[in-house]
Scaffold this active site. Sequence first.
Site, PDB file in Angstrom:
ATOM      1  N   ASP A   1      38.846  46.020  33.739  1.00  0.00           N
ATOM      2  CA  ASP A   1      37.904  45.464  34.712  1.00  0.00           C
ATOM      3  C   ASP A   1      36.545  45.115  34.120  1.00  0.00           C
ATOM      4  O   ASP A   1      35.604  44.825  34.866  1.00  0.00           O
ATOM      5  CB  ASP A   1      37.728  46.442  35.882  1.00  0.00           C
ATOM      6  CG  ASP A   1      38.936  46.422  36.801  1.00  0.00           C
ATOM      7  OD1 ASP A   1      39.442  45.328  37.075  1.00  0.00           O
ATOM      8  OD2 ASP A   1      39.374  47.498  37.235  1.00  0.00           O
TER       9      ASP A   1
ATOM     10  N   ASP B   1      45.155  40.791  39.551  1.00  0.00           N
ATOM     11  CA  ASP B   1      43.683  40.859  39.569  1.00  0.00           C
ATOM     12  C   ASP B   1      43.085  40.543  38.194  1.00  0.00           C
ATOM     13  O   ASP B   1      41.964  40.056  38.074  1.00  0.00           O
ATOM     14  CB  ASP B   1      43.186  42.260  39.964  1.00  0.00           C
ATOM     15  CG  ASP B   1      43.996  42.938  41.048  1.00  0.00           C
ATOM     16  OD1 ASP B   1      45.196  42.643  41.173  1.00  0.00           O
ATOM     17  OD2 ASP B   1      43.436  43.791  41.744  1.00  0.00           O
TER      18      ASP B   1
HETATM   19  N1  GLY Z   1      40.928  44.882  41.605  1.00  0.00           N
HETATM   20  C1  GLY Z   1      41.159  45.897  42.546  1.00  0.00           C
HETATM   21  C2  GLY Z   1      41.263  45.413  43.923  1.00  0.00           C
HETATM   22  O1  GLY Z   1      41.256  44.232  44.208  1.00  0.00           O
HETATM   23  O2  GLY Z   1      41.366  46.269  44.802  1.00  0.00           O
END
Ligand code: GLY
Length: 396
Positions: free
Chosen positions: A114, A174
């Site tokens: 992330d 994601d």
């Molecule tokens: N990237 C984590 C979410 O969208 O919850």
Amino acid sequence: MNTPVKLAAGFIILLLIGCHQTSKDPSRMARESLGVASQQLSLSIENLGDTDLNPRTAENGVLRQVRSGDWTSGFYPGCLWYLYEYTGDEKFLEAARKFTMNLQSEQFNGGTHDLGFMMYCSFGNGYRLTQEEGYRDVIIQSAKTLCTRFNPNVGCIKSWDHNEDKWQYPVIIDNMMNLELLFWVAKETNDSGMYNIALSHTETTMKNHFREDHSSWHVLDYDTISGEVLHRQTHQGYSDESAWARGQSWGFYGYTMVYRETGEQKFLDQARGIADFILNHENLPGDMVPYWDFNAPNIPDEPRDASAAAILCSGLYELSSHLGEEGETYKQAADKILISLSSDKYQAGVGENNNFILKHSVGSRPADSEVDVPLIYADYYFIEACMRKLELESNK
Ligand code: GLY
């Protein structure tokens, strides 16, 4: 009043309400929402005081702040940078700097995929607006750190290190969002190796992560030696075969961004395919704020996810800008979402909602965590969508 007069009066009122509804001007609403956002964030800066914890959500009216290593830590400074850009107010600049610097040590954090969200929304916007070398250095180091999570056998960056008993090499949709950091640094430093990592992740994901109808699975598990897909599952969606709403938005925004960075037609086609899946879905409500999963079992009695709508809205404005006249449909869809999110149903009044802008997002329904709450990333992409709307109008 006699009955015919009452009926006529009622008809006129309905007509006026109708005119008012259809006359909603998305540019005006974007400006008004940015005004509300500025007031909310001013209050939040005052209330937070001197802290190294950045706001993430509020549950039952209790504000939840997170440490720098949390995946959401970059969104609050990102909101502050956008509001500095919009208002020119030094108060936002000062706060943006402070909450950005809370994340500085994360540039060396190789334990998360992330880093793109965390460092590009904070330091990335900071560098874009100030051109300060110190911010640039942090962004470059963050991108190098993120690349350490790439496995060439798989062709992707690994998303999670947790649940080792369940997945060998999990990659979640994601993760497309974290590539923006890599594309930017690759271009800035002329690093073809980094560019190829981002491209490889994009192509591998396009090959494996999507169904025929352009919806995507959430989690793919890969074999680290053969690169074969071992599992296609969900973690935050309703079921392995469902379309988790925020995941669809992440994928859509991701491929739109990759098209901008590469200019390759196949990625534009992919972004359009995903947008069409979402916009034509029978379970997309009239106000275009999705339920948390397109296949949630009790629609219409399921929570909406304003974060999925905000990401989609911002991405649709960008997509429309790449398509000339053909982009009009996507711009109109984005306008409709912006109007919905600006309404009292989703947008909190100044001083409410623990100073978050939007209500009604969902973090993880299966984990019963952050259901029907404000979420800082919903606010970030909503502010971005409003900024993009105004930018599009000024370029007309
Ligand atoms: N990237 C984590 C979410 O969208 O919850």
